[in-house]
Scaffold this active site. Structure first.
Site, short mmCIF file in Angstrom:
data_model
loop_
_atom_site.label_atom_id
_atom_site.label_comp_id
_atom_site.label_asym_id
_atom_site.label_seq_id
_atom_site.Cartn_x
_atom_site.Cartn_y
_atom_site.Cartn_z
N ASP A 109 8.94 12.11 -1.76
CA ASP A 109 8.89 10.70 -2.07
C ASP A 109 10.27 10.63 -2.09
O ASP A 109 10.90 9.70 -1.78
CB ASP A 109 8.12 10.76 -3.37
CG ASP A 109 8.26 8.99 -3.58
OD1 ASP A 109 7.58 8.26 -2.90
OD2 ASP A 109 9.01 8.50 -4.56
N GLY A 127 0.07 7.89 -15.54
CA GLY A 127 0.23 7.27 -14.34
C GLY A 127 1.26 7.19 -13.42
O GLY A 127 1.56 6.49 -12.48
N LYS A 166 7.00 2.95 1.52
CA LYS A 166 8.19 3.55 2.10
C LYS A 166 7.74 3.92 3.42
O LYS A 166 8.57 4.09 4.51
CB LYS A 166 8.83 4.73 1.33
CG LYS A 166 9.46 4.33 0.00
CD LYS A 166 9.63 5.73 -0.87
CE LYS A 166 8.48 6.03 -1.67
NZ LYS A 166 8.11 5.01 -2.72
N LYS A 178 13.17 8.34 0.39
CA LYS A 178 14.07 7.39 0.05
C LYS A 178 15.41 7.57 0.48
O LYS A 178 16.30 6.80 0.99
CB LYS A 178 14.09 7.12 -1.64
CG LYS A 178 12.84 6.83 -2.31
CD LYS A 178 12.95 6.78 -3.75
CE LYS A 178 11.36 6.24 -4.23
NZ LYS A 178 11.18 6.60 -5.78
N THR A 210 1.01 -1.11 0.10
CA THR A 210 -0.01 -0.04 0.03
C THR A 210 0.92 1.30 0.15
O THR A 210 2.10 1.13 0.16
CB THR A 210 -0.86 0.11 1.23
OG1 THR A 210 -0.06 0.54 2.48
CG2 THR A 210 -1.35 -1.36 1.52
N1 LIG Z 1 4.19 1.74 -9.01
C1 LIG Z 1 5.78 1.47 -8.76
O1 LIG Z 1 6.45 1.75 -9.80
C2 LIG Z 1 6.37 1.77 -7.50
C3 LIG Z 1 7.59 1.66 -7.16
C4 LIG Z 1 8.24 1.46 -6.04
C5 LIG Z 1 7.47 1.52 -5.05
N2 LIG Z 1 6.01 1.64 -4.94
C6 LIG Z 1 5.37 1.54 -3.78
O2 LIG Z 1 4.60 0.64 -4.05
C7 LIG Z 1 3.31 0.80 -3.21
C8 LIG Z 1 2.26 0.35 -3.93
O3 LIG Z 1 2.22 1.11 -5.15
P1 LIG Z 1 0.92 1.01 -6.23
O4 LIG Z 1 1.39 1.49 -7.39
O5 LIG Z 1 0.50 -0.31 -6.16
O6 LIG Z 1 -0.18 1.70 -5.42
P2 LIG Z 1 -1.84 1.73 -5.85
O7 LIG Z 1 -1.84 1.40 -7.07
O8 LIG Z 1 -2.30 3.22 -5.16
O9 LIG Z 1 -2.33 0.67 -4.65
C9 LIG Z 1 -2.29 0.83 -3.25
C10 LIG Z 1 -3.23 -0.29 -2.61
O10 LIG Z 1 -3.06 -0.41 -1.55
C11 LIG Z 1 -4.40 -0.27 -0.94
N3 LIG Z 1 -4.65 0.14 0.46
C12 LIG Z 1 -4.37 1.33 0.70
N4 LIG Z 1 -4.48 1.77 2.05
C13 LIG Z 1 -4.83 0.62 2.55
C14 LIG Z 1 -5.15 0.13 3.99
N5 LIG Z 1 -5.08 1.01 4.90
N6 LIG Z 1 -5.53 -1.15 4.26
C15 LIG Z 1 -5.67 -2.19 3.05
N7 LIG Z 1 -5.12 -1.67 1.87
C16 LIG Z 1 -4.91 -0.61 1.64
C17 LIG Z 1 -5.35 0.18 -1.86
O11 LIG Z 1 -6.56 -0.24 -1.81
P3 LIG Z 1 -7.79 0.28 -2.68
O12 LIG Z 1 -7.48 -0.64 -4.03
O13 LIG Z 1 -9.12 -0.11 -2.00
O14 LIG Z 1 -7.62 1.67 -2.96
C18 LIG Z 1 -4.68 -0.28 -3.09
O15 LIG Z 1 -5.01 -1.75 -3.39
C19 LIG Z 1 3.29 2.22 -2.77
O16 LIG Z 1 3.84 2.40 -1.41
C20 LIG Z 1 4.42 2.85 -3.86
O17 LIG Z 1 5.14 3.87 -3.21
C21 LIG Z 1 5.64 1.63 -6.39
#
Ligand SMILES: NC(=O)c1ccc[n+]([C@@H]2O[C@H](COP(=O)([O-])OP(=O)(O)OC[C@H]3O[C@@H](n4cnc5c(N)ncnc54)[C@H](OP(=O)(O)O)[C@@H]3O)[C@@H](O)[C@H]2O)c1
Length: 354
Positions: free
Chosen positions: A218, A204, A124, A222, A100
């Site tokens: 952000d 996105g 993070k 890091k 999340t």
């Molecule tokens: N995307 C990248 O390239 C990338 C790279 C490095 C690190 N990250 C990190 O990886 C993490 C996830 O990224 P993402 O792109 O997958 O984000 P995302 O698409 O916004 O997904 C976040 C997920 O977390 C769920 N969530 C949020 N708060 C919650 C809670 N309190 N309890 C249960 N579930 C919860 C959301 O639920 P809903 O579906 O119901 O909204 C959603 O399913 C982030 O911290 C991001 O910074 C991402």
């Protein structure tokens, strides 16, 4: 065949790909490693799917499809409502995977780690509370977090190896944001600031509120994770962060902020045009004290200046790598590579599971 219980919080872009990669691992590599992952809970913000032994693969695929079409896990046939992810923890030692972007989970995750669970993070924020909360979460090696910096790049594992083998970290420098890497190379190519931000948002590559990226926070998180992993007792407030927008735009709604972006175009055009043989990158300097994050002038043939698009570069200046610093470079964002770093951490725990 050993089964390793998995509780996954988050089913967004990274979470969905992770479930697919875990199913692939189970099918193709489980026998070789002597263990398979068994999801016992899967949660989003509103709902969860829970099972005593394991959630069947068909249900996991159903959950992915439901999330892809914008639904909640609360609405799939096997799902139900979720009040708090911590209710998913049972006395059975599990891998707790946080994919999340939620804030405020550090105490709950540290408690889980103290109870004998193992924690894997792409998020993070749990690592960026007080230094005490960082130590509580990471002591005894119960938490791994490779995906938090550089997505799939081996940034944390490289640093861990240096630190664990007695190298002294003097400083770490680099570009840690795919989004801001894209933005600065677009500006270097003569694009308007407002157009580049709009495109990054459309693709996105920014958070829904682009100020989360443009604020530099952000990158600062890091930098803090790298500082703390290096052994420095830093706090987020110790890092000097220069945002890419003035404070008066910080209080607007997202729509108003997007409307105001063109007011910054001229400033960025001048900044990127005026000095010949120079360009700008959003650079982090991680030090024991006085870490900084902000737009920095670099030569185009400097390793930082030659970065293109969303690529990241992390340069480790250490006692052993003082003359020619060690560096890790490559794409620093994307759901596939991020999920693979999370899975690699899960496999590392799986190999030492008792
Ligand atoms: N995307 C990248 O390239 C990338 C790279 C490095 C690190 N990250 C990190 O990886 C993490 C996830 O990224 P993402 O792109 O997958 O984000 P995302 O698409 O916004 O997904 C976040 C997920 O977390 C769920 N969530 C949020 N708060 C919650 C809670 N309190 N309890 C249960 N579930 C919860 C959301 O639920 P809903 O579906 O119901 O909204 C959603 O399913 C982030 O911290 C991001 O910074 C991402």
């Amino acid at each position: 065949m050993q089964r390793i219980p998995v509780i996954q919080i988050g089913m967004g872009g990274v979470g969905r790909v992770l479930v697919e990669q875990v199913l692939h691992f189970n099918a193709h590599y489980g026998a070789r490693y002597g263990f398979r992952f068994a999801y016992t809970a899967l949660a989003d913000r509103q709902g969860a799917i829970v099972a005593d032994e394991r959630i069947p693969p068909a249900t996991l695929l159903e959950a992915i499809a439901a999330k892809q079409s914008g639904g909640s896990l609360a609405d799939v046939p096997a799902g139900g409502p979720l009040v708090d992810w911590q209710n998913l923890l049972t006395p059975v030692h599990s891998l707790v995977v946080d994919v999340t972007a939620q804030a405020g989970a550090e105490a709950g995750l540290a408690e889980a780690a103290a109870q004998g669970h193992r924690v894997v993070l792409a998020n993070k924020k749990p690592l960026c509370g007080t230094i005490e909360s960082f130590k509580a979460l990471t002591e005894r090696g119960h938490t791994r977090y490779e995906a938090t910096v550089g997505a799939g790049l081996p940034v944390i594992s490289t640093l861990r190896s240096l630190v664990d083998t007695g190298d002294g970290i003097e400083r770490i420098a680099g570009c840690f944001s795919g989004t801001l890497g894209f933005l600065t190379t677009e500006l270097q190519d003569g694009r308007r600031f407002s157009d580049a931000v709009v495109e990054a948002k459309r693709r996105g590559w920014t958070e829904p509120d682009p100020r989360e990226d443009l604020s530099g926070m952000d990158v600062a998180r890091k930098a803090l994770i790298l500082a703390r992993t290096s052994g420095f007792s830093a706090e987020l407030a110790d890092i000097s962060v220069t945002p890419l927008f003035p404070p008066e735009l910080g209080t607007l709604s997202v729509a108003e902020f997007m409307d105001q972006l063109p007011t910054l175009d001229e400033e960025y055009r001048r900044r990127f045009e005026t000095v010949p043989n120079t360009t700008w990158r959003y650079v982090a300097q991680v030090l024991g004290a006085g870490s900084t994050v902000g737009l920095t002038e670099v030569a185009p043939n400097d390793p930082l200046g030659s970065l293109r698009g969303p690529d990241n570069l992390v340069v480790y200046h250490t006692q052993r790598y003082r003359e020619r610093p060690l560096s890790v470079r490559g794409p620093g964002a994307g759901t596939e590579v991020t999920a693979s770093a999370v899975l690699a951490d899960m496999i590392a725990f799986g190999r030492e599971w008792r």
